[in-house]
Design an enzyme around this catalytic site. Structure first.
Site, PDB file in Angstrom:
ATOM      1  N   GLU A  60      16.934 -51.236 -68.227  1.00 33.36           N
ATOM      2  CA  GLU A  60      15.800 -52.126 -67.940  1.00 33.36           C
ATOM      3  C   GLU A  60      14.457 -51.469 -68.187  1.00 33.36           C
ATOM      4  O   GLU A  60      13.503 -52.139 -68.598  1.00 33.36           O
ATOM      5  CB  GLU A  60      15.906 -52.650 -66.513  1.00 33.36           C
ATOM      6  CG  GLU A  60      17.021 -53.686 -66.295  1.00 33.36           C
ATOM      7  CD  GLU A  60      18.420 -53.096 -66.292  1.00 33.36           C
ATOM      8  OE1 GLU A  60      18.565 -51.868 -66.176  1.00 33.36           O
ATOM      9  OE2 GLU A  60      19.396 -53.868 -66.409  1.00 33.36           O
ATOM     10  N   HIS A 129      21.989 -59.188 -55.936  1.00 28.84           N
ATOM     11  CA  HIS A 129      21.920 -60.206 -56.990  1.00 28.84           C
ATOM     12  C   HIS A 129      21.367 -61.529 -56.476  1.00 28.84           C
ATOM     13  O   HIS A 129      21.664 -62.581 -57.036  1.00 28.84           O
ATOM     14  CB  HIS A 129      23.317 -60.473 -57.579  1.00 28.84           C
ATOM     15  CG  HIS A 129      23.856 -59.373 -58.440  1.00 28.84           C
ATOM     16  ND1 HIS A 129      24.280 -58.173 -57.924  1.00 28.84           N
ATOM     17  CD2 HIS A 129      24.026 -59.291 -59.779  1.00 28.84           C
ATOM     18  CE1 HIS A 129      24.718 -57.403 -58.918  1.00 28.84           C
ATOM     19  NE2 HIS A 129      24.564 -58.051 -60.039  1.00 28.84           N
TER      20      HIS A 129
HETATM   21  C1  LIG Z   1      20.877 -52.580 -63.433  1.00 27.12           C
HETATM   22  C2  LIG Z   1      21.812 -53.638 -63.841  1.00 27.12           C
HETATM   23  N1  LIG Z   1      21.667 -54.230 -65.048  1.00 27.12           N
HETATM   24  C3  LIG Z   1      22.496 -55.208 -65.451  1.00 27.12           C
HETATM   25  C4  LIG Z   1      23.511 -55.651 -64.629  1.00 27.12           C
HETATM   26  C5  LIG Z   1      24.425 -56.819 -65.042  1.00 27.12           C
HETATM   27  N2  LIG Z   1      25.765 -56.288 -65.388  1.00 27.12           N
HETATM   28  C6  LIG Z   1      26.759 -56.240 -64.478  1.00 27.12           C
HETATM   29  S1  LIG Z   1      28.142 -55.511 -65.100  1.00 27.12           S
HETATM   30  C7  LIG Z   1      27.391 -55.261 -66.591  1.00 27.12           C
HETATM   31  C8  LIG Z   1      28.132 -54.593 -67.696  1.00 27.12           C
HETATM   32  C9  LIG Z   1      28.492 -53.195 -67.320  1.00 27.12           C
HETATM   33  O1  LIG Z   1      29.148 -52.591 -68.395  1.00 27.12           O
HETATM   34  P1  LIG Z   1      29.931 -51.239 -68.172  1.00 27.12           P
HETATM   35  O2  LIG Z   1      29.030 -50.253 -67.504  1.00 27.12           O
HETATM   36  O3  LIG Z   1      30.521 -50.831 -69.474  1.00 27.12           O
HETATM   37  O4  LIG Z   1      31.061 -51.579 -67.105  1.00 27.12           O
HETATM   38  P2  LIG Z   1      32.287 -52.572 -67.345  1.00 27.12           P
HETATM   39  O5  LIG Z   1      31.870 -53.944 -66.873  1.00 27.12           O
HETATM   40  O6  LIG Z   1      32.628 -52.559 -68.803  1.00 27.12           O
HETATM   41  O7  LIG Z   1      33.412 -52.033 -66.507  1.00 27.12           O
HETATM   42  C10 LIG Z   1      26.084 -55.738 -66.593  1.00 27.12           C
HETATM   43  C11 LIG Z   1      25.143 -55.686 -67.743  1.00 27.12           C
HETATM   44  C12 LIG Z   1      23.642 -55.031 -63.365  1.00 27.12           C
HETATM   45  N3  LIG Z   1      24.592 -55.427 -62.486  1.00 27.12           N
HETATM   46  N4  LIG Z   1      22.806 -54.034 -63.016  1.00 27.12           N
END
Ligand SMILES: Cc1ncc(C[n+]2csc(CCOP(=O)(O)OP(=O)(O)O)c2C)c(N)n1
Ligand SMILES: Cc1ncc(C[n+]2csc(CCOP(=O)(O)OP(=O)(O)O)c2C)c(N)n1
Ligand SMILES: [Mg+2]
Ligand SMILES: [Mg+2]
Lengths: 325, 323, 325, 323
Positions: A60, A129
């Site tokens: 972000e 959230h």
């Molecule tokens: C700071 C923040 N940015 C965006 C999100 C929204 N979000 C939740 S899970 C996710 C993807 C995370 O990807 P990864 O770290 O690869 O974990 P995975 O879901 O693949 O296990 C996002 C963008 C969040 N929860 N927190």
């Protein structure tokens, strides 16, 4: 008039402005092929391609910093931060950079940019959230803060925000995305800094933001039946603030209630109460009421979430306290 | 053997002198109590800004830091506007509202010094994105320190730039200290250039005390950026000859001790020798330059002193475009 | 009583608590051998060594996250963020993690930690080093916010904050560090959540925070001479708030002025105005005044900085407006 | 040839099954509309949590993510408390206030799932600092995803841990996607383990579909951490078999396409074969296990359903220690 989903009104505004101005482009997490977590960029990737609809890494600070950098060299970026809770991750860029460069540089910076995000509770998404953090940004000189409560305003205000030369934090609401209401297909703008009297009344002024506007209008309906006439005002823009529309109403009704989803203490409603209690001092027949979230993080349990977030009945109770004393 | 031209070499030498003299004069003024706020002097690091900015056009952009005077001068900002800003005068680059840590000039491609360590890094990536979307061949150079390389903004900014192959060159001015804290106490790598591995971009160590090293390495990186091949991370090993801020004795963790050894390789001295070897300058060349520079400085200081302070109402302007 | 610099009062509080409780330790940028940018940890590195007085890399998210992690496993960390402006860099950890873990985890998290920082203008440090952002944190359930205005409170409140089981944001002021005033060498605590009437008066209540306390007391002196009797209250803790002390005073003086260095809109003063205008509605003889910073980023120029930051004369003018109408 | 004991191998197998069945059941309940909020399923990644947590004691700590059920179960949390939390009941691990993304249990060393991507990384470093200052031999394991490795918090947390040589193991579960975004679109490295270079710590790629690979590599890293040698970054190459969240079709960027190939190396299937080869389990062993697990699940779901919802006043408690 045509009815359209709030979230589709966002898409339409983005689409129209991208068509109109080549310097407008979008960046954010999963906004491209996926169309955004709440589908507020659906179809735009197909239409405008990967240069102008950009998926970012989950970073972000990077997103907002990149938004500012692009604006400084003359682009008009529109960033999406998936949840307003995540503005906290980018707070330095938003507050210490975006909001201040124009001033720090003696007025010579180009900062025409929009940061779109969404807040609010109601989906059991728990404490990280579901916040409503708008007052943080209203507190920061250099930012404009817009908070549309219906499809019509969502489209018209987003278009105005994109054309605005100053940085705009544009706050949508996750529960409003799937609400359908009127908004013309044709080109129109809703001006920043102008409030709207959503319903006229004589006994009390209710200033409501975002999701609380509809709840307040519903409350007004019910209160009508017991003979209480409520004037409902939607500020639409939290800053710049259309003070006059609010004060004119309060000087007419002599009573004021402010309602928002954010917690009460140091919420935006405190500012409105402070302004009205001073500038309408001689007109107030009753203490100013605030109907806001209870002072806790947002709980996961729907039962508890529903308990801490203000609803129509809370507005009704607040109005009764104020009008009937 | 470096391929630098006489013209470029002389530009670099002059620019280093211009920076050195500007800093010496501003320190002098500050110590006399003539300047408000605080100052972070670039003395000792002149080769970095000069060896890089010689490659830049006015349309190229830079982001800078709290220690930004050297970058500004190398990018072409004039003394009058800078001294006026340090004096908080209406004629300053920021009308007296920014000060040392926020000098900027969009005409000359300076996107601002920055009071937030690491704060300029994502902004540099964004500017590079803008220049790319505008289909220019312009590039962005992003300056920051060793301490800044530990901020999240460093990681997010470079990750974004590398993922999108943006035309930006990241220049880490590693002077071995973050305020009082020696590098070994704030990170476990010794070469910050190694961090390029995290972004699959070139990471190159340059000798920040040697203008030629900076010139060569920066030239390559900027060429790479202009040709669309994406970012480079350059680590310039250098040293500030003074404390962290003007007034800081620099005694913590023995900064004052190590400095001596670095002063022996003062880039201005060594580069003068190089130019003389090359017969590119006469023996009295430097003296002549310094005389001109001093005169320009005196004029600029006088100009700044005589410039009007901002009016009170100015404080309320420039918050928004219409205010 | 012994006189001591505000900054030395901080050192003394840290020293006493570190001696008293082995689980207390310090972390922050340049706090070790250097003793901190404002010398608020001077001598402690020598005394307690590098394990308990830890220089961190420049990484505010890392500092606050590490502070929380250490607290969760039972330590009592005291972090220093060099400037309150930099809380923006660590905002996610402060707001989404530190403030919420206890609640999100159903009450079972150990979160006894203190984040010390300093705010305020007056040294020409410009827009990114001179903000007053306390209202951001008061708006966040889960945080306590303390803001001492003198050496005595700085020492006593910091000791209480370190012993407090909840996260405390402890906000010092850069201009107060070199002010000398009384504070006993002996052990004492100042309780969190208790305001103090710094001066009794009958015509108006002035609620002032941090650097504005002294300015308000000076203003009260001068106003005395023209026959206006001012009661000055220092809340000391912005949350939890000692509402009763303030309301009791307002019900007595029937007038209220709130002053702080933060900008007015959505500042902490708005909350106090909102509370008082409601809970002392029938007692107010005049509109509530707010004397706050003008709504701009903090300019570098001392002349402009001095113009936008409220001073003694602004308080005097505000009081006159309110009392003389 | 891996040195795993029969006991550990069976624990891992059973744990993977426990995770798989928990996720299958919660998905089923969620799809029936019985659970509020949203869920991120760990199905496909079971080998990672199981192969690592087999090395941990209850005093060791973990930080987890939005996709945390697997970590919780592997760390010993019981079904009853977890289902109750998903049902938002008073008997849940967080009294119904946290939900799927915030399950925590300080007794068993779970410092919490986390709804903020990357948010747990600096917290893990801090917990490791605390354990070190308390002179324990306990360690912290920090789980996060490929997407999280682009957050500033990743950089700041690991930099801190490496500079201070803290007893923490960073485990990046690289399932190739961040929500819909494929790895190549969010970073320019293919091996996130390479990012260890930035911190001068070991960075090791593990086969996240192979419990033995995880077991061996995690064993080394945890030993290293316990013996005071500092952190390790492990990258576990893995894949979630389902969409990002329950309900996500996972059609963007062809996630649904690639998954098929990964399902062929389902860790539960391959590891069962391994155990059979080893003659460590009988043919019907799995069925027996599943029957027991299913019964435990049914009981836990019943328990959760019958548990009381929180009282309204509960919403106002636990904000502060005295509230
Ligand atoms: C700071 C923040 N940015 C965006 C999100 C929204 N979000 C939740 S899970 C996710 C993807 C995370 O990807 P990864 O770290 O690869 O974990 P995975 O879901 O693949 O296990 C996002 C963008 C969040 N929860 N927190
Ligand atoms: C986010 C942030 N944290 C801390 C500071 C305080 N600060 C100003 S300069 C500095 C040291 C920077 O070190 P480095 O990046 O190496 O640059 P140098 O001063 O050595 O040129 C610090 C800690 C700041 N300005 N911003
Ligand atoms: Mg440095
Ligand atoms: Mg992933």
């Amino acid at each position: 008039m045509r009815e359209i989903l709030y979230r589709d009104a966002i898409v339409e505004a983005l689409d129209e402005e991208m068509k109109r101005d080549k310097s407008v482009f979008l960046l954010g997490e999963d906004i491209a092929e996926f169309g955004g977590s709440y589908k507020t960029t659906a179809g735009l990737f197909k239409k405008y391609g990967k240069e102008r609809v950009r998926n970012t890494p989950i970073s972000e600070q990077g997103i907002v910093g990149a938004t500012l950098g692009a604006a400084l060299v003359g682009m008009k970026p529109v960033a999406e931060l998936m949840y307003i809770d995540f503005t906290a991750v980018a707070m330095d860029q938003i507050v210490n950079q975006v909001a201040k460069v124009r001033y720090m540089f003696g007025g010579k910076a180009k900062t025409s940019l929009v940061i779109r995000t969404q807040g609010g509770a109601g989906r059991s998404s728990a404490a990280q959230h579901a916040q409503s953090l708008e007052s943080w940004f209203v507190h920061i000189p250099g930012l404009k803060v817009v908070m549309p409560s219906c499809s019509y305003d969502a489209k018209g205000l987003l278009k105005s925000s994109i054309r605005d030369p100053d940085p705009v934090l544009f706050i949508e609401h996750k529960l409003l995305y799937l609400e359908k209401n009127p908004a013309p297909k044709k080109e129109y703008l809703v001006p920043i800094g102008v409030a709207e009297v959503k319903r006229e009344g004589t006994d009390i002024t209710v200033v409501a933001t975002s999701s609380m506007v509809k709840k307040s209008l519903d409350a007004a309906e019910e209160l009508e039946e017991i003979g209480i006439s409520v004037e409902v005002i939607d500020p639409k823009t939290l800053f710049p603030l259309d003070k006059e529309t609010i004060l004119t109403s309060v000087r007419k009704t002599n009573r004021l209630l402010i309602t928002h989803e954010a917690v009460e203490r140091c919420g935006w409603g405190a500012e409105i109460a402070a302004i009205a209690s001073k500038e309408a001092f001689d007109y107030l027949d009753a203490p100013i009421e605030r109907v806001a979230a209870k002072e806790t993080p947002v709980p996961f349990s729907p039962k508890l979430e529903n308990f801490i977030i203000p609803n129509k009945d809370d507005v009704i109770e607040g109005v009764k306290r104020t009008v009937l004393g | 053997m470096p391929t630098i031209t006489k013209k470029n070499a002389l530009w670099i030498f002059k620019t280093m002198l211009r920076i050195r003299r500007f800093e010496e004069s501003s320190i002098d003024l500050f110590t006399k109590g003539e300047l408000p706020g605080f100052l972070h002097a670039y003395i000792g690091e002149e080769a970095v800004a000069s060896g890089i900015c010689v490659h830049l056009t006015p349309r190229d952009q830079i982001t800078s830091t709290h220690r930004g005077h050297g970058h500004m001068i190398a990018k072409g900002l004039h003394y009058k506007g800078m001294f006026s800003e340090l004096y908080a005068k209406q004629t300053g680059y920021c009308k007296g509202k920014g000060g040392s840590m926020h000098i900027a000039d969009q005409e000359l491609g300076v996107l601002g010094a920055n009071g937030i360590v690491g704060g300029g890094i994502p902004i540099a990536a964004g500017a590079a994105l803008g220049l790319k979307l505008q289909k220019t061949k312009d590039v962005v150079v992003c300056f920051f320190g060793d301490g800044a390389s530990n901020e999240g903004a460093f990681h997010e900014g470079i990750n974004l730039a590398s993922t999108w192959k943006l035309p930006v060159v990241f220049v880490c001015e590693n002077n071995g200290f973050a305020e009082s804290t020696p590098q070994k106490n704030h990170q476990s790598v010794s070469d910050i250039a190694d961090r390029a591995t995290s972004y699959n971009i070139p990471g190159i160590v340059a000798d920040g005390m040697d203008p030629l090293s900076m010139y060569e390495i920066a030239g390559e990186a900027i060429k790479r950026a202009r040709s669309g091949k994406g970012p480079t991370l350059i680590e310039a090993k250098t040293m500030r000859f003074l404390g962290h801020y003007v007034g800081d004795p620099g005694t913590a963790y023995g900064h004052d001790k190590v400095v001596g050894k670095w002063k022996k390789i003062d880039p201005i001295v060594t580069f003068e020798d190089f130019l003389k070897q090359k017969k590119w300058i006469a023996d009295d060349h430097k003296e002549k330059l310094v005389i001109d520079i001093n005169q320009e400085i005196d004029e600029a200081i006088l100009y700044a002193k005589e410039s009007p302070e901002p009016d009170l109402e100015d404080a309320l302007e420039d918050v928004y475009s219409d205010s």
